[in-house]
Design an enzyme around this catalytic site. Structure first.
Site, PDB file in Angstrom:
ATOM      1  N   TRP A 117      -3.069  -2.558  -1.620  1.00  0.00           N
ATOM      2  CA  TRP A 117      -2.635  -3.894  -2.050  1.00  0.00           C
ATOM      3  C   TRP A 117      -3.330  -4.847  -1.098  1.00  0.00           C
ATOM      4  CZ3 TRP A 117       0.110  -8.295  -0.630  1.00  0.00           C
ATOM      5  CH2 TRP A 117       0.690  -9.033  -1.679  1.00  0.00           C
ATOM      6  N   ARG A 150       4.900   0.535  -6.210  1.00  0.00           N
ATOM      7  CA  ARG A 150       4.903  -0.334  -5.028  1.00  0.00           C
ATOM      8  C   ARG A 150       3.983  -1.542  -5.206  1.00  0.00           C
ATOM      9  NH1 ARG A 150       6.586   2.392  -0.215  1.00  0.00           N
ATOM     10  NH2 ARG A 150       5.184   1.122   1.032  1.00  0.00           N
ATOM     11  N   GLU A 193      18.240 -16.508  -9.620  1.00  0.00           N
ATOM     12  CA  GLU A 193      17.817 -15.130  -9.865  1.00  0.00           C
ATOM     13  C   GLU A 193      17.199 -15.005 -11.264  1.00  0.00           C
ATOM     14  OE1 GLU A 193      17.150 -12.695  -8.202  1.00  0.00           O
ATOM     15  OE2 GLU A 193      17.231 -10.996  -9.538  1.00  0.00           O
ATOM     16  N   LYS A 239      13.349 -13.880 -12.005  1.00  0.00           N
ATOM     17  CA  LYS A 239      13.004 -12.760 -12.897  1.00  0.00           C
ATOM     18  C   LYS A 239      11.990 -13.229 -13.931  1.00  0.00           C
ATOM     19  CE  LYS A 239      14.093 -10.164 -11.008  1.00  0.00           C
ATOM     20  NZ  LYS A 239      14.956  -9.928  -9.869  1.00  0.00           N
ATOM     21  N   LYS A 245       6.339  -3.956  -4.578  1.00  0.00           N
ATOM     22  CA  LYS A 245       7.767  -3.645  -4.565  1.00  0.00           C
ATOM     23  C   LYS A 245       8.344  -3.753  -3.162  1.00  0.00           C
ATOM     24  CE  LYS A 245      11.680  -2.168  -6.233  1.00  0.00           C
ATOM     25  NZ  LYS A 245      12.498  -3.193  -6.916  1.00  0.00           N
ATOM     26  N   GLU A 259       8.453 -14.007 -12.359  1.00  0.00           N
ATOM     27  CA  GLU A 259       7.691 -12.906 -11.762  1.00  0.00           C
ATOM     28  C   GLU A 259       7.162 -11.912 -12.792  1.00  0.00           C
ATOM     29  OE1 GLU A 259       9.645 -10.129  -9.026  1.00  0.00           O
ATOM     30  OE2 GLU A 259      11.553 -10.633  -9.935  1.00  0.00           O
ATOM     31  N   ASN A 314      -1.605   1.650   6.055  1.00  0.00           N
ATOM     32  CA  ASN A 314      -0.779   0.579   5.512  1.00  0.00           C
ATOM     33  C   ASN A 314      -0.359  -0.283   6.689  1.00  0.00           C
ATOM     34  OD1 ASN A 314       1.023  -1.036   4.150  1.00  0.00           O
ATOM     35  ND2 ASN A 314       2.562   0.562   3.822  1.00  0.00           N
ATOM     36  N   GLY A 315      -0.509  -1.594   6.570  1.00  0.00           N
ATOM     37  CA  GLY A 315      -0.130  -2.486   7.670  1.00  0.00           C
ATOM     38  C   GLY A 315      -1.254  -3.474   7.935  1.00  0.00           C
ATOM     39  N   CYS A 348       0.822  -1.202   0.000  1.00  0.00           N
ATOM     40  CA  CYS A 348       0.000   0.000   0.000  1.00  0.00           C
ATOM     41  C   CYS A 348       0.860   1.258   0.000  1.00  0.00           C
ATOM     42  CB  CYS A 348      -0.865   0.047   1.252  1.00  0.00           C
ATOM     43  SG  CYS A 348      -1.926  -1.374   1.443  1.00  0.00           S
ATOM     44  N   HIS A 372      18.930 -36.433  -9.567  1.00  0.00           N
ATOM     45  CA  HIS A 372      18.203 -36.858  -8.369  1.00  0.00           C
ATOM     46  C   HIS A 372      16.717 -36.531  -8.450  1.00  0.00           C
ATOM     47  CE1 HIS A 372      22.085 -37.851  -6.724  1.00  0.00           C
ATOM     48  NE2 HIS A 372      22.507 -36.667  -7.147  1.00  0.00           N
TER      49      HIS A 372
HETATM   50  C1  F6R Z   1      12.277  -9.799  -7.054  1.00  0.00           C
HETATM   51  C2  F6R Z   1      12.222  -8.842  -5.974  1.00  0.00           C
HETATM   52  C3  F6R Z   1      11.914  -9.325  -4.613  1.00  0.00           C
HETATM   53  C4  F6R Z   1      12.721  -8.550  -3.570  1.00  0.00           C
HETATM   54  C5  F6R Z   1      12.289  -8.943  -2.164  1.00  0.00           C
HETATM   55  C6  F6R Z   1      13.126  -8.245  -1.110  1.00  0.00           C
HETATM   56  O1  F6R Z   1      12.623  -9.189  -8.247  1.00  0.00           O
HETATM   57  O2  F6R Z   1      12.414  -7.672  -6.173  1.00  0.00           O
HETATM   58  O3  F6R Z   1      12.127 -10.694  -4.492  1.00  0.00           O
HETATM   59  O4  F6R Z   1      14.065  -8.817  -3.776  1.00  0.00           O
HETATM   60  O5  F6R Z   1      10.946  -8.608  -1.974  1.00  0.00           O
HETATM   61  O6  F6R Z   1      12.989  -6.860  -1.202  1.00  0.00           O
HETATM   62  P1  F6R Z   1      14.022  -5.890  -0.529  1.00  0.00           P
HETATM   63  O7  F6R Z   1      15.323  -6.065  -1.235  1.00  0.00           O
HETATM   64  O8  F6R Z   1      13.443  -4.529  -0.701  1.00  0.00           O
HETATM   65  O9  F6R Z   1      14.137  -6.296   0.910  1.00  0.00           O
END
Ligand code: F6R
Length: 607
Positions: A74, A27, A480, A484, A602, A487, A100-101, A2, A503
C-alpha cells in the site's frame, strides 16, 4: 495496509503464499510480489495491481521451493509500480526483504549506501535490504540486528537469504507480525487471517524482537540478541468465518452478521437481577470505578464515532464528564490526564498506529488505559492494562460495520456498569437491559428490509453530493452513515447536527443535494422535525429514518425507512443499519469495489 506472509516448512511455498496474499487483500493494497527459494536459487516476481496480475506474471513458472515470502504493498513512499513493489532485493540478488512500516531516516541511509549499492526503487523499504547486506557477515540474524540498530522508524520485516535456505528472519518495531506454529512448518504474517487454514497456535512479536524461523522451531530474541520466551496463544476465529459464505461481498455478510455478533459481544456480561453489567476485563474495583473523574475515548474513523456515542451514554448514565478525541490529534496535543482519568482506546484491528500512540501517551501520563478491541492479541489489546474484546469475529471489508455496532454494544454496557455505581436505579438498569436484550431481533427486522433499502439507495445513487443529519445521540450515527457512503461509493457527503444547519450549511440545500435524516421518536424528535421542514422548504429531497408507526414522517420524507422503537441510548444500534445498507447498495449500483475501496486500507499501521 501492507500485508506480509512468509512460510518455511515442507509444502510448496508458492501456492501457499499466493493464497496468503489473497487473504491479506482485505487490508488494502496496490501491488504485490513473491520470492521463493528453490534450493539456493531465488525466484522473485512482482507487479503493480492485483494478485491476479501477479499470478499471470508467474504463469507456468512454479518454483518448487518450500520457503518464501510475499507482500501486498500500500504505497507510502514512491508511486505504484513494479519496481516499487516488494520483495526488495539487495545488490547481490541473494537477499530479499518484505517490509511494512516507514523508515524515517531512509534518505540519510540511502545517501550513505549509494556509493557502494545500486538502488532500483523509490521506496524507503529498499534501504533495509542494502543495509542488511552491508552488515552481512554470514549470520543473518546478526546482520538484521546490526542493520536495525541504524534505523529510525517502524517495521514489520521478513528477510530471506539464498545462502540460508533453511531460515527466515523477522523483526518488529511498530508494525504487527504474528508467527504461526505448525508441525515442522512455521508462518509469519501481518495478521492471523492467512494462517487460519493451517494453524491456530500463534505468538505475537513485540516491538524490538527478532525471530528466527526454521523447520525445527522458532527462536525469538530482543534487539540485544538475548533469548525471549513467549507464550503461544490460540486464535478463536475459524476459517469459515473468514469466507464470504455465499454473500456477494464481505461487507454485506458483515452487515447481516450483526444480530449474531451482537449476542456474542454481550453474552455473559449482563446481570439482569442487579440491573447492571459486568465487564471483568476492566480490572478495576468498584471504589476505583467510583473514583474515576473523567472518561476519554480515543479512536479513529468509525471507532471514533462509536466513542462519540459513548460520550452521550456515559454522561447520561454515569454522570461522568466525558471527551472523545481523534487519536491522531490526541497524541500530539498536551492533553491533561491524571490517575483519575479513564482512557478507552477503541479499535477494531487493535493495530491503528495513531490509536496505539495515544495509548502509549496516556499511559505515560499516568491515566488508567483500557482497550475496546476486536482482534484478540493485537497490540492495543496487549498494551492496555485491561479492557474488553468486542467479539465481532473477523471483519474483512475495509468499511467497518459489525465492529461498530459491537463497539457501541460494549460501551453501553460499560456506561451501565458505571451508572449503576452512581445514579442509575435498579428499575432503570433493568429496563435498559431488557431493551438491550431485544436489540438482535430488532436488528433482524431491519435486515429484512434490505430490498426496500436497496431500492431507495439505487434511486439516489446518481447524486453527487449528500447530507446526513442527526441530533443528539443520532448525530454520530449521521457521521457514520456519511462516512460509509463516501468511503465505498465515492459520493461526496457530509454530516451535520441538524440544529447547526442555519449557521452555514443551509446554503448548500437544493434539488441536487439530497438529505438523509435520522428522525426517530426521542426527546429531540420535534426539534428534528422542524429542521427537516426547513430542509424541504429549500427544495432538497429527504430520506428519513423514522420510528415504525410514525405516520407524520410519511408526509415529511420523499422516502421513509422505518426502524423499530427502542430506548434512546440504544437507538444507534438500530439506526446505523439502514445507513450501512444504503451505502452498500449505492456503491454496488455504481459498480464500486465495495470491499476494497480505492486509496483505503483496513488496518492503518502507519501514521
Ligand atoms: C471506516 C473504517 C475506518 C476505521 C479506522 C479505525 O469504515 O473502517 O474509519 O474505523 O481506520 O480502525 P480501527 O478500528 O481498526 O482502529
Amino acid at each position: 495496509m501492507c500485508g506480509i506472509i512468509g512460510y518455511i516448512g515442507n509444502r510448496r511455498a508458492t501456492p501457499l503464499l499466493m493464497q496468503g496474499l489473497r487473504r491479506l487483500e482485505y487490508r488494502g493494497y496496490d501491488s504485490a510480489g513473491i520470492a521463493v527459494l528453490d534450493g539456493n536459487s531465488l525466484f522473485c516476481e512482482r507487479t503493480a495491481g492485483r494478485i491476479d496480475a501477479l499470478k499471470e506474471k508467474i504463469g507456468e513458472r512454479r518454483p518448487e521451493g518450500t520457503v518464501g515470502i510475499a507482500h501486498t504493498r500500500w504505497a507510502t513512499h514512491g508511486i505504484v509500480s513494479e519496481h516499487n513493489a516488494h520483495p526488495h532485493r539487495a545488490c547481490n540478488d541473494s537477499l530479499v526483504i518484505v517490509h511494512n512500516g516507514i523508515i524515517e531516516n531512509y534518505r540519510e541511509l540511502r545517501a550513505e549506501l549509494q556509493a557502494t549499492h545500486t538502488f532500483t526503487s523509490d521506496t524507503d523499504s529498499e534501504v533495509l535490504a542494502h543495509l542488511i547486506e552491508s552488515c552481512h557477515q554470514g549470520n543473518l540474524r546478526h546482520s538484521v540486528a546490526c542493520a536495525l540498530s541504524k534505523v529510525r522508524g517502524t517495521y514489520g520485516l521478513v528477510v530471506m537469504h539464498a545462502d540460508n535456505p533453511d531460515l527466515l528472519v523477522c523483526a518488529r518495531m511498530g508494525s504487527p507480525l504474528v508467527i504461526g506454529m505448525g508441525e515442522h512448518e512455521y508462518f509469519v504474517a501481518s495478521d492471523a487471517t492467512p494462517l487460519l487454514p493451517y494453524t491456530k497456535d500463534v505468538t505475537y512479536l513485540d516491538d524490538g524482537e527478532i525471530a528466527e524461523l526454521r523447520r525445527d522451531g522458532v527462536r525469538i530474541y530482543d534487539l540485544r540478541e538475548k533469548t525471549v520466551h513467549k507464550d503461544i496463544q490460540r486464535i478463536e476465529w475459524n476459517d469459515e468465518q473468514a469466507q464470504k459464505q455465499g454473500y456477494d461481498h464481505f461487507m454485506l455478510k458483515e452487515i447481516f452478521e450483526q444480530p449474531v455478533v451482537f449476542r456474542d459481544a454481550v453474552r455473559g456480561r449482563k446481570i439482569p437481577e442487579d440491573g447492571t453489567a459486568y465487564l471483568g476485563g476492566l480490572n478495576m474495583t468498584e471504589s476505583q470505578m467510583r473514583n474515576v473523574s473523567r472518561v476519554v475515548f480515543v479512536a479513529c474513523g468509525t471507532a471514533y464515532h462509536a466513542g462519540m456515542i459513548g460520550k452521550y451514554v456515559f454522561e447520561r448514565l454515569a454522570h461522568i464528564p466525558c471527551e472523545v478525541e481523534v487519536a491522531s490529534e490526541f497524541r500530539y496535543r498536551d492533553c491533561v490526564l491524571d490517575d483519575r482519568t479513564l482512557v478507552f482506546a477503541i479499535s477494531q484491528s487493535g493495530e491503528t498506529a495513531d490509536t496505539l500512540a495515544a495509548v502509549r501517551e496516556a499511559r505515560r501520563k499516568g491515566a488508567i488505559v483500557r482497550g475496546i478491541v476486536n482482534v484478540v492479541g493485537s497490540t492495543i489489546a496487549r498494551e492496555t492494562d485491561g479492557g474488553t474484546y468486542i467479539h465481532a469475529g473477523p471483519e474483512l471489508a475495509v468499511a467497518s460495520t459489525k465492529a461498530f455496532t459491537n463497539m457501541v454494544a460494549v460501551i453501553l454496557l460499560y456506561a451501565l456498569q458505571f451508572g449503576r455505581l452512581k445514579h442509575v436505579s435498579l428499575a432503570d438498569g433493568q429496563q435498559f437491559l431488557q431493551a438491550h436484550f431485544e436489540i438482535p431481533s430488532k436488528m433482524e427486522q431491519i435486515l429484512n428490509m434490505n430490498d426496500e433499502i436497496a431500492a431507495v439507495a439505487r434511486r439516489y445513487a446518481r447524486y453527487r453530493d449528500f447530507l446526513f443529519l442527526g441530533r443528539g445521540i443520532n448525530y454520530p450515527v449521521a457521521l457514520e452513515g456519511s462516512l460509509k457512503l463516501k468511503e465505498i461509493s465515492y459520493i461526496h457527503s457530509e454530516a451535520y447536527p441538524a440544529g447547526e444547519m442555519k449557521h452555514g450549511v443551509n446554503a448548500l440545500l437544493g434539488p441536487d443535494f439530497p438529505v438523509l435524516a435520522i428522525m426517530t421518536k426521542n426527546q429531540l424528535y420535534e426539534k428534528m422535525r422542524s429542521n427537516i421542514e426547513e430542509v424541504r422548504a429549500r427544495g432538497s429531497k429527504v430520506i428519513l429514518i423514522a420510528t415504525e408507526g410514525d405516520t407524520d414522517a410519511r408526509q415529511l420524507g420523499d422516502d421513509v425507512l422505518t426502524v423499530p422503537s427502542t430506548i434512546e441510548a440504544l437507538e444507534p444500534l438500530l439506526n446505523t443499519i439502514p445507513l450501512q445498507l444504503f451505502a452498500y447498495h449505492a456503491a454496488t449500483m455504481l459498480d464500486r469495489d465495495v470491499d476494497r475501496p480505492r486509496n483505503l486500507a483496513k488496518s492503518v499501521t502507519v501514521e
